[in-house]
Write a protein that holds these residues in place. Structure first.
Motif, mmCIF file in Angstrom:
data_model
loop_
_atom_site.group_PDB
_atom_site.id
_atom_site.type_symbol
_atom_site.label_atom_id
_atom_site.label_comp_id
_atom_site.label_asym_id
_atom_site.label_seq_id
_atom_site.Cartn_x
_atom_site.Cartn_y
_atom_site.Cartn_z
ATOM 1 N N ASN A 112 0.686 -1.038 0.014
ATOM 2 C CA ASN A 112 0.195 0.018 0.141
ATOM 3 C C ASN A 112 0.837 1.221 -0.070
ATOM 4 O O ASN A 112 1.868 1.211 0.589
ATOM 5 C CB ASN A 112 -0.811 0.018 1.262
ATOM 6 N N TRP A 140 0.531 4.044 -7.884
ATOM 7 C CA TRP A 140 -0.756 3.717 -8.107
ATOM 8 C C TRP A 140 -0.307 2.137 -8.845
ATOM 9 O O TRP A 140 -1.158 1.436 -8.444
ATOM 10 C CB TRP A 140 -1.517 4.511 -8.877
ATOM 11 N N ALA A 141 0.341 2.090 -10.005
ATOM 12 C CA ALA A 141 0.516 1.036 -10.373
ATOM 13 C C ALA A 141 1.223 -0.126 -9.738
ATOM 14 O O ALA A 141 0.673 -1.280 -9.905
ATOM 15 C CB ALA A 141 1.403 1.271 -11.883
ATOM 16 N N SER A 147 -1.529 -1.527 -7.264
ATOM 17 C CA SER A 147 -2.436 -2.448 -8.012
ATOM 18 C C SER A 147 -1.806 -3.570 -8.489
ATOM 19 O O SER A 147 -2.451 -4.770 -8.248
ATOM 20 C CB SER A 147 -2.618 -1.446 -9.374
ATOM 21 N N ARG A 148 -0.652 -3.525 -8.815
ATOM 22 C CA ARG A 148 -0.006 -4.986 -9.093
ATOM 23 C C ARG A 148 0.479 -5.798 -7.929
ATOM 24 O O ARG A 148 0.286 -7.169 -8.025
ATOM 25 C CB ARG A 148 1.430 -4.673 -9.762
ATOM 26 N N SER A 192 1.218 8.086 -10.807
ATOM 27 C CA SER A 192 0.905 6.763 -11.458
ATOM 28 C C SER A 192 1.775 5.663 -11.600
ATOM 29 O O SER A 192 1.472 4.698 -11.441
ATOM 30 C CB SER A 192 1.015 7.387 -13.168
ATOM 31 N N SER A 205 -3.218 -0.925 -1.959
ATOM 32 C CA SER A 205 -4.109 0.483 -2.212
ATOM 33 C C SER A 205 -3.170 1.743 -2.442
ATOM 34 O O SER A 205 -2.150 1.551 -1.882
ATOM 35 C CB SER A 205 -5.010 0.649 -1.113
#
Length: 144
Positions: free
Chosen positions: A109, A126-127, A130-131, A123, A135
């Motif tokens: 996170n 965030w990626a 996500s991977r 970005s 969060s």
């Protein structure tokens, strides 16, 4: 009681240069960690790869990692970065190498306290989150 997702135990491991034992949750350990953090003066760049490698030393493995950051890393162990001017692409490469150091089954996170001048940070983190099944959160620029 072990606190497996408690960030303070990881802080002790990193700041004191060792230890692979989780701390019990009590006032004495909280005071100790707070005192250690009060002594830290940021400088010399950020090596997220080294911090992520430290996770492998923890037993039991963490059930969660929370990254608090103000931007992309500026240092790495597996990638040669210039000592003075680190470009945006250098920093992205350092983040990529850092991600490879995370154990595969640990969610990551990210809380990004964004600073101007690091346009790829949002970005990219965030990626990463996500991977890794985590969060991503970035407070408004007007915080607090």
């Amino acid at each position: 009681m072990l606190c497996r997702s408690h960030i303070l135990a990881f802080v002790i491991c990193v700041l004191e240069g060792g230890g692979n034992e989780w701390l019990t949750t009590n006032n004495e350990n909280l005071t100790r960690v707070t005192a250690l953090l009060d002594q830290v003066v940021p400088g010399g760049g950020t090596n997220l790869e080294r911090a992520f490698r430290q996770i492998h030393n923890l037993s039991p493995a963490p059930d969660n990692v929370i990254v608090l950051t103000d931007g992309l890393p500026t240092r790495g162990d597996s990638v040669a970065l210039p000592s003075s001017q680190v470009s945006g692409s250098d920093r992205l490469r350092a983040l990529e190498m850092a991600e490879r150091a995370i154990p595969s089954n640990v969610p990551v996170n990210v809380i990004l306290f964004y600073l101007e001048g690091d346009p790829d940070a949002s970005s990219s983190y965030w990626a990463l989150a996500s991977r890794r099944g985590g969060s991503f959160f970035s407070p408004a620029g007007s915080w607090p």
